[in-house]
Every structure is written in structure tokens, then in C-alpha cells.
Motif scaffolding. Sequence first.
Motif, PDB file in Angstrom:
ATOM      1  N   LYS A  92      41.604  18.350  55.192  1.00 53.95           N
ATOM      2  CA  LYS A  92      41.190  19.284  56.249  1.00 53.95           C
ATOM      3  C   LYS A  92      41.730  20.614  56.178  1.00 53.95           C
ATOM      4  O   LYS A  92      40.869  21.496  56.359  1.00 53.95           O
ATOM      5  CB  LYS A  92      41.095  18.325  57.447  1.00 53.95           C
ATOM      6  N   MET A 134      34.727  13.072  52.582  1.00 53.69           N
ATOM      7  CA  MET A 134      33.284  13.815  52.930  1.00 53.69           C
ATOM      8  C   MET A 134      32.810  13.677  54.391  1.00 53.69           C
ATOM      9  O   MET A 134      32.211  14.597  54.862  1.00 53.69           O
ATOM     10  CB  MET A 134      32.231  12.714  52.145  1.00 53.69           C
ATOM     11  N   ILE A 135      33.643  12.792  55.238  1.00 56.26           N
ATOM     12  CA  ILE A 135      33.240  12.723  56.665  1.00 56.26           C
ATOM     13  C   ILE A 135      34.052  13.795  57.565  1.00 56.26           C
ATOM     14  O   ILE A 135      33.370  14.579  58.378  1.00 56.26           O
ATOM     15  CB  ILE A 135      33.475  11.273  57.256  1.00 56.26           C
ATOM     16  N   ASN A 136      35.436  13.952  57.279  1.00 57.81           N
ATOM     17  CA  ASN A 136      36.197  14.786  57.937  1.00 57.81           C
ATOM     18  C   ASN A 136      36.306  16.258  57.539  1.00 57.81           C
ATOM     19  O   ASN A 136      36.147  17.089  58.223  1.00 57.81           O
ATOM     20  CB  ASN A 136      37.432  14.037  58.043  1.00 57.81           C
ATOM     21  N   SER A 137      36.212  16.347  56.170  1.00 52.74           N
ATOM     22  CA  SER A 137      36.468  17.625  55.714  1.00 52.74           C
ATOM     23  C   SER A 137      34.968  18.256  55.187  1.00 52.74           C
ATOM     24  O   SER A 137      35.010  19.399  54.885  1.00 52.74           O
ATOM     25  CB  SER A 137      37.431  17.622  54.434  1.00 52.74           C
ATOM     26  N   GLN A 138      34.103  17.548  54.987  1.00 56.66           N
ATOM     27  CA  GLN A 138      32.670  17.800  54.512  1.00 56.66           C
ATOM     28  C   GLN A 138      32.987  18.462  53.068  1.00 56.66           C
ATOM     29  O   GLN A 138      32.538  19.463  52.740  1.00 56.66           O
ATOM     30  CB  GLN A 138      32.093  18.696  55.310  1.00 56.66           C
ATOM     31  N   SER A 174      33.486  17.879  48.819  1.00 58.86           N
ATOM     32  CA  SER A 174      33.011  17.051  47.680  1.00 58.86           C
ATOM     33  C   SER A 174      34.046  16.672  46.675  1.00 58.86           C
ATOM     34  O   SER A 174      34.670  17.606  46.486  1.00 58.86           O
ATOM     35  CB  SER A 174      31.569  17.480  47.110  1.00 58.86           C
ATOM     36  N   PRO A 205      34.313  23.341  55.200  1.00 62.46           N
ATOM     37  CA  PRO A 205      32.924  22.556  54.781  1.00 62.46           C
ATOM     38  C   PRO A 205      32.179  23.074  53.387  1.00 62.46           C
ATOM     39  O   PRO A 205      32.091  24.306  53.439  1.00 62.46           O
ATOM     40  CB  PRO A 205      32.301  22.528  55.969  1.00 62.46           C
TER      41      PRO A 205
END
Length: 338
Positions: free
Chosen positions: A68, A94-98, A100, A73
Amino acid sequence: MAIDFRSDTVTRPSKAMLDFMIQAPVGDDVYEEDPTVNELEKYTAEHFGFEAGLYCSSGTQTNQIALKVHTQPGDEIICHEESHIYRYEGGGMMINSQASPRFIRGNNGRIIPELLQDQINPDDIHYPVTKLVSLEDTANRGGGAVYDFNDILKIKDFCTQNNLKLHLDGARVFNALAVNQCDPKVYGKPFDSISICLSKGLGAPVGSVLLGSKDFIHKARRVRKYLGGGMRQAGIIAAGGLYALKNNVHRLIEDHQHASLLEKHFKTVTWVAEVLPVTTNIVVLVLKDATKQNHYIAALKAEGILVTAFGKGRIRFVTHLNISSDDIQKVCQLKLEV
């Protein structure tokens, strides 16, 4: 009591460690006033030549905080296709840092430096921005494989040339250091951040430490807070990690020796097709008949030996400080029905 080879996370603290934990001075760590947490962070950071450290509840949390802080993102993270940050952290990247992932194949969970060429996205709005390379040493899915330090230096050169940060998932980094005999300060220098687990081979009951620059850790502390990871009188559990670092590092080689004995034994077992090369404390069996995976796990359990499935047709043993030479001998003398 069963002999538990499922993971080195199942270790139990010794009486000496528990006594040390009970006597630890504590304070409010969110206010940065817990003396034991502060000592643990300082000790670990200095050991690897970093400016600062941050104590967290788990290696997943330290990894996810690092990702993060290093990314925005829409960015992209280069990692091995079998890496823990992708496979075993609940989609946190993918959830926390958005961010890929960009997958690299390699050798037993390790990225081969040459494979990184041409992996940087062009400055084009159609592509995510490549920002970070993440390594895992030792490589869990690679059977505990250890990076050649020269390969780490080559990867660092690649990162420097392409303005990328380099993170290490060092959940079992002390196992790697026991093999490559590299000075921790020399080893730590190529990395912008390192996540170190205290609750695996080192035998502490809880926690990991994230290492980085003062500015990086300042930002990481904020991320830890909004992820709900701010702990109060955490010195009680941090003391277990401090004790482990000061007392349990030297004995990791015993776990490696036990794993080598298992490797030698299982190479002679008729129902095993292959044993991944054993370097540290992880032994991965590849079965001749993948459909019998559950059969062998159950048969071992019936004999008081706990192991875990590790992908289709694979079984994993992990040695640790609660596994004795007698335990290894029992496994090597066992005869299972094919």
C-alpha cells in the motif's frame, strides 16, 4: 500428541520465552510508548541496516502495508506467480492497494532476473503503472528455495534502472540467511522494505516486523492504523519476538537438517514421484498418483503425523523447533499402505 508438520506457524513458546513475555515492560504502542515494542523495532531494523521498523500482528499485514505504501491505486506489482502476496493473502493486493499483479515465472518460486526484461509497461493510459517488484525468500511454494544473493543484486539493478521499488516478503528470511551465510546488513541493503515473520521458524506466538526508511515507516504506521492494526500494550507479545530473535535464530539449521533427512527418506518411498529440492525447512512431496493425496494425508494422520495438502498431488512437511530427531525417525520408519 500428534507430530505437527503442517507449518512452522504451529510452534508453541517455550517456558523461557513465556517468562520473558510476562516480565516485559509495556505501554501504549499507538502512542509509540511501549518500550518492548520500541526495542523490538529498533533491534530488527538495526540488524538489517534499516532506519526503522513497525511491529504488526502478522506477515500478511506487514506485506499488505508495504504494498500500500509503495503504490497508488491502478499501479502494477511484479511478483512470482506462486508468491504468497498473491496466493495466500486473501486478495489483499487488489482490495487494499487496488493494484494488479504482473506474474513472472521462475525457478522454484524465485524470479529469474533475466525474465524481468520487457516487463515494464509503457507510459500509456491503457496500462497500469509498473511500480514495485516483490520477492519471497525463502520461497514457500518453491519448497523453501533460497535466492542466490547475486540474483537479488541483479534484480535490484533492474529496479534502479526502471525507477521501481523492491520489497521482500521475508517470512522465512532467517532460514535463507542460515543457508547463504550473508551478513543481514549486506542482505538488507538492496531492498526498500522487508517483512519479517517472528511466528514461524523463530517460534514466537504472534507478529511480524516491517522494515524501511523513517519516512516509509511513518507512512506505514498510518496504514496500519486505518487497517485496524494499532495495538496498545503489545509489548507482551512483542517480547516473544524479541526473545526469538535473540535466542532462536542459531538453531534454524537443525530444522534444515531434519528436512534433509525427510527428503532422503521420501526419495526412496514408492508412492512418491519426486521431492522438490530441499534447502531449508520445507519438504514438498509430489505423488505418483495425485488422486490419492487425501488418502496419504489421512493415513499419516492415523499414525499421529499431521501434514498439509500443497496443491494437486502434493503434500508438504515443515520442520520447526517443536519437531525432534525422534519425530523425524518415526516418520522415516513408517510404512504406509500404497
